[in-house]
Write a protein that holds these residues in place. Structure first.
Motif, PDB file in Angstrom:
ATOM      1  N   ASP A   1      -8.592  15.769  -0.156  1.00 14.49           N
ATOM      2  CA  ASP A   1      -9.960  15.909   0.353  1.00 14.49           C
ATOM      3  C   ASP A   1     -10.873  14.749  -0.041  1.00 14.49           C
ATOM      4  OD1 ASP A   1      -9.278  18.188   1.691  1.00 14.49           O
ATOM      5  OD2 ASP A   1     -10.131  19.570   0.214  1.00 14.49           O
ATOM      6  N   PRO A   2     -10.892  14.316  -1.316  1.00 14.44           N
ATOM      7  CA  PRO A   2     -11.814  13.224  -1.663  1.00 14.44           C
ATOM      8  C   PRO A   2     -11.287  11.827  -1.387  1.00 14.44           C
ATOM      9  CG  PRO A   2     -10.779  14.060  -3.646  1.00 14.44           C
ATOM     10  CD  PRO A   2     -10.296  14.934  -2.512  1.00 14.44           C
ATOM     11  N   ALA A   3     -10.064  11.688  -0.868  1.00 18.89           N
ATOM     12  CA  ALA A   3      -9.453  10.364  -0.732  1.00 18.89           C
ATOM     13  C   ALA A   3     -10.305   9.430   0.127  1.00 18.89           C
ATOM     14  CB  ALA A   3      -8.047  10.488  -0.153  1.00 18.89           C
ATOM     15  N   ALA A   4     -10.794   9.905   1.252  1.00 22.63           N
ATOM     16  CA  ALA A   4     -11.579   9.039   2.136  1.00 22.63           C
ATOM     17  C   ALA A   4     -12.864   8.585   1.457  1.00 22.63           C
ATOM     18  CB  ALA A   4     -11.889   9.770   3.438  1.00 22.63           C
ATOM     19  N   GLY A   5     -13.498   9.476   0.713  1.00 20.91           N
ATOM     20  CA  GLY A   5     -14.721   9.118   0.012  1.00 20.91           C
ATOM     21  C   GLY A   5     -14.486   8.100  -1.084  1.00 20.91           C
ATOM     22  N   VAL A   6     -13.353   8.221  -1.779  1.00 21.66           N
ATOM     23  CA  VAL A   6     -12.995   7.244  -2.816  1.00 21.66           C
ATOM     24  C   VAL A   6     -12.815   5.862  -2.188  1.00 21.66           C
ATOM     25  CG1 VAL A   6     -11.173   6.571  -4.413  1.00 21.66           C
ATOM     26  CG2 VAL A   6     -12.026   8.924  -4.410  1.00 21.66           C
ATOM     27  N   ILE A   7     -12.101   5.817  -1.072  1.00 24.67           N
ATOM     28  CA  ILE A   7     -11.883   4.540  -0.378  1.00 24.67           C
ATOM     29  C   ILE A   7     -13.220   3.942   0.061  1.00 24.67           C
ATOM     30  CG2 ILE A   7     -10.943   3.539   1.739  1.00 24.67           C
ATOM     31  CD1 ILE A   7      -8.568   5.511   1.387  1.00 24.67           C
ATOM     32  N   ASP A   8     -14.103   4.767   0.595  1.00 22.38           N
ATOM     33  CA  ASP A   8     -15.402   4.281   1.056  1.00 22.38           C
ATOM     34  C   ASP A   8     -16.246   3.735  -0.095  1.00 22.38           C
ATOM     35  OD1 ASP A   8     -14.775   4.961   3.644  1.00 22.38           O
ATOM     36  OD2 ASP A   8     -15.907   6.842   3.634  1.00 22.38           O
ATOM     37  N   ARG A   9     -16.117   4.333  -1.266  1.00 21.69           N
ATOM     38  CA  ARG A   9     -16.914   3.866  -2.416  1.00 21.69           C
ATOM     39  C   ARG A   9     -16.531   2.439  -2.790  1.00 21.69           C
ATOM     40  NH1 ARG A   9     -19.709   1.778  -5.086  1.00 21.69           N
ATOM     41  NH2 ARG A   9     -20.684   2.310  -7.094  1.00 21.69           N
ATOM     42  N   PHE A  10     -15.244   2.126  -2.801  1.00 20.78           N
ATOM     43  CA  PHE A  10     -14.828   0.751  -3.089  1.00 20.78           C
ATOM     44  C   PHE A  10     -15.235  -0.188  -1.955  1.00 20.78           C
ATOM     45  CE2 PHE A  10     -11.866   3.096  -5.852  1.00 20.78           C
ATOM     46  CZ  PHE A  10     -12.024   2.383  -7.029  1.00 20.78           C
ATOM     47  N   ALA A  11     -15.058   0.279  -0.726  1.00 18.60           N
ATOM     48  CA  ALA A  11     -15.402  -0.558   0.430  1.00 18.60           C
ATOM     49  C   ALA A  11     -16.882  -0.903   0.457  1.00 18.60           C
ATOM     50  CB  ALA A  11     -15.001   0.148   1.720  1.00 18.60           C
ATOM     51  N   SER A  12     -17.721  -0.051  -0.119  1.00 20.91           N
ATOM     52  CA  SER A  12     -19.160  -0.307  -0.127  1.00 20.91           C
ATOM     53  C   SER A  12     -19.499  -1.541  -0.947  1.00 20.91           C
ATOM     54  CB  SER A  12     -19.913   0.911  -0.682  1.00 20.91           C
ATOM     55  OG  SER A  12     -19.707   1.054  -2.083  1.00 20.91           O
ATOM     56  N   GLN A  13     -18.586  -1.985  -1.819  1.00 15.55           N
ATOM     57  CA  GLN A  13     -18.781  -3.207  -2.597  1.00 15.55           C
ATOM     58  C   GLN A  13     -17.799  -4.296  -2.151  1.00 15.55           C
ATOM     59  OE1 GLN A  13     -20.485  -0.801  -6.467  1.00 15.55           O
ATOM     60  NE2 GLN A  13     -19.273  -2.619  -6.875  1.00 15.55           N
ATOM     61  N   ASP A  14     -17.362  -4.204  -0.899  1.00 13.41           N
ATOM     62  CA  ASP A  14     -16.508  -5.215  -0.267  1.00 13.41           C
ATOM     63  C   ASP A  14     -15.171  -5.382  -0.978  1.00 13.41           C
ATOM     64  OD1 ASP A  14     -18.404  -5.811   1.739  1.00 13.41           O
ATOM     65  OD2 ASP A  14     -19.487  -7.126   0.362  1.00 13.41           O
ATOM     66  N   LEU A  15     -14.685  -4.315  -1.575  1.00 11.29           N
ATOM     67  CA  LEU A  15     -13.351  -4.297  -2.166  1.00 11.29           C
ATOM     68  C   LEU A  15     -12.389  -3.666  -1.165  1.00 11.29           C
ATOM     69  CD1 LEU A  15     -14.536  -3.061  -5.650  1.00 11.29           C
ATOM     70  CD2 LEU A  15     -13.607  -5.335  -5.171  1.00 11.29           C
ATOM     71  N   ALA A  16     -11.153  -4.143  -1.158  1.00 10.95           N
ATOM     72  CA  ALA A  16     -10.149  -3.614  -0.243  1.00 10.95           C
ATOM     73  C   ALA A  16      -9.525  -2.358  -0.843  1.00 10.95           C
ATOM     74  CB  ALA A  16      -9.071  -4.662   0.021  1.00 10.95           C
ATOM     75  N   ALA A  17      -9.623  -1.261  -0.144  1.00 12.08           N
ATOM     76  CA  ALA A  17      -9.055   0.004  -0.609  1.00 12.08           C
ATOM     77  C   ALA A  17      -8.403   0.700   0.574  1.00 12.08           C
ATOM     78  CB  ALA A  17     -10.130   0.896  -1.220  1.00 12.08           C
ATOM     79  N   ALA A  18      -7.218   1.253   0.334  1.00 13.11           N
ATOM     80  CA  ALA A  18      -6.492   1.910   1.418  1.00 13.11           C
ATOM     81  C   ALA A  18      -5.491   2.906   0.851  1.00 13.11           C
ATOM     82  CB  ALA A  18      -5.759   0.878   2.280  1.00 13.11           C
ATOM     83  N   GLU A  19      -5.223   3.917   1.637  1.00 12.93           N
ATOM     84  CA  GLU A  19      -4.158   4.858   1.297  1.00 12.93           C
ATOM     85  C   GLU A  19      -2.831   4.217   1.680  1.00 12.93           C
ATOM     86  OE1 GLU A  19      -2.627   9.133   2.983  1.00 12.93           O
ATOM     87  OE2 GLU A  19      -4.801   8.875   2.725  1.00 12.93           O
ATOM     88  N   ILE A  20      -1.969   3.958   0.689  1.00 14.24           N
ATOM     89  CA  ILE A  20      -0.716   3.258   0.945  1.00 14.24           C
ATOM     90  C   ILE A  20       0.513   4.140   0.753  1.00 14.24           C
ATOM     91  CG2 ILE A  20      -1.729   1.046   0.307  1.00 14.24           C
ATOM     92  CD1 ILE A  20       0.076   1.253  -2.271  1.00 14.24           C
ATOM     93  N   GLY A  21       0.304   5.406   0.464  1.00 15.57           N
ATOM     94  CA  GLY A  21       1.458   6.273   0.264  1.00 15.57           C
ATOM     95  C   GLY A  21       1.031   7.618  -0.271  1.00 15.57           C
ATOM     96  N   ARG A  22       1.961   8.307  -0.896  1.00 17.96           N
ATOM     97  CA  ARG A  22       1.696   9.662  -1.360  1.00 17.96           C
ATOM     98  C   ARG A  22       2.582   9.973  -2.555  1.00 17.96           C
ATOM     99  NH1 ARG A  22       4.117   8.524   2.838  1.00 17.96           N
ATOM    100  NH2 ARG A  22       6.198   9.253   3.368  1.00 17.96           N
ATOM    101  N   VAL A  23       2.104  10.939  -3.319  1.00 13.86           N
ATOM    102  CA  VAL A  23       2.859  11.449  -4.458  1.00 13.86           C
ATOM    103  C   VAL A  23       3.684  12.633  -3.978  1.00 13.86           C
ATOM    104  CG1 VAL A  23       2.700  12.417  -6.779  1.00 13.86           C
ATOM    105  CG2 VAL A  23       1.039  10.689  -6.024  1.00 13.86           C
ATOM    106  N   VAL A  24       4.949  12.675  -4.377  1.00 14.14           N
ATOM    107  CA  VAL A  24       5.860  13.728  -3.929  1.00 14.14           C
ATOM    108  C   VAL A  24       6.598  14.304  -5.139  1.00 14.14           C
ATOM    109  CG1 VAL A  24       6.172  12.680  -1.652  1.00 14.14           C
ATOM    110  CG2 VAL A  24       7.748  12.090  -3.515  1.00 14.14           C
ATOM    111  N   ALA A  25       7.231  15.435  -4.932  1.00  9.44           N
ATOM    112  CA  ALA A  25       8.100  15.987  -5.968  1.00  9.44           C
ATOM    113  C   ALA A  25       9.330  15.098  -6.111  1.00  9.44           C
ATOM    114  CB  ALA A  25       8.499  17.411  -5.605  1.00  9.44           C
TER     115      ALA A  25
END
Length: 270
Positions: A215-239
């Protein structure tokens, strides 16, 4: 009242010999990243320097002074030996955190978010530095994002991207948390002009891998992007226990920490 934090870094001798001033700068920079990755704010640094004489140590010490001034964290003491056969460096850092981001809490279902500052260039080896020409207030503000997100409860786990690059750091995070990680290579975006293979093993001056609930992943990415830092979801945690790389050609296992522990934090006989 919060948490006391401690981290330390010992430097590869060839790196120190190749570029002493930059090694001194990096000694400060990487320790501050360690504290930020734990959700904290650094308060003080202590150095340990070995050198044949004062002249040999001078650029190393100057690099540390310059970085401490840039980031606004004081060097408060340490130990110096001017009777050593070669130049050697270690630095430790103290910090404080209101909320901890650990390496041990990544959970299956979390999103793996990678963050870096693309405004840099390679200095030597595979060190991508985006700090030397950056305004000092920006350096400090970029590190401040991590404790802010931690205190808001938006980060589950994380690590700063270290000498092992994105893939090696993912391995350490997965082993600490007892999980597997799937990395989607098409989602990994290197800085302009940098090949993907090199970027996967690069040590960036500003780089973090974060395990974030969906749920918060998009907001976390946007927070870094607001300071012109590159942030992206590149994968996932699995069992499981595998760190794997995926693209259109298929899936390749990089490491299985259950079959061959890398950090082996519990020891051989655990």
């Amino acid at each position: 009242g919060g948490f006391d934090l401690l981290a330390g870094e010992g430097f590869i001798p060839a790196f120190v010999a190749d570029d002493p001033w930059f090694a001194g700068w990096c000694a400060v920079m990487v320790n501050l990243s360690d504290i930020a990755a734990m959700g904290g704010r650094a308060t003080a640094l202590v150095d340990q320097v070995w050198a044949p004489d004062a002249a040999a140590a001078a650029p190393l010490l100057q690099g540390m002074r310059d970085a401490a001034a840039a980031y606004g964290v004081p060097l408060v003491g340490g130990h110096t030996n001017f009777a050593a056969p070669s130049l050697t460096l270690a630095v430790s850092v103290l910090g404080r955190a209101g909320a901890i981001v650990s390496s041990f809490d990544a959970r299956p279902g979390d999103r793996l978010v990678a963050v870096h500052d693309p405004r840099g260039a390679y200095r030597n080896f595979d060190n991508f530095c985006a700090a030397l020409d950056a305004p000092h207030d920006r350096l400090r503000a970029d590190l401040e994002i991590l404790p802010e997100l931690a205190e808001a409860g938006l980060l589950r786990a994380g690590k700063d991207v270290s000498q092992g690059g994105i893939v090696g750091t993912a391995l350490m995070l997965s082993e600490c948390s007892g999980v597997g990680i799937e990395i989607d290579l098409p989602s990994v975006t290197p800085p302009p002009g940098v090949e993907l293979e090199r970027w996967l093993r690069t040590f960036p001056s500003y780089g973090f891998l974060l395990s974030v609930a969906p749920d918060p992943a998009a907001g976390v990415i946007d927070r870094f992007a607001s300071q012109d830092l590159a942030a992206a979801e590149i994968g996932r945690v699995v069992a499981g226990s595998q760190v794997a790389l995926n693209d259109a050609s298929g899936r390749a296992v990089f490491w299985d920490h259950a079959a061959a522990p890398y950090l082996d934090l519990r020891g051989e006989n655990a």
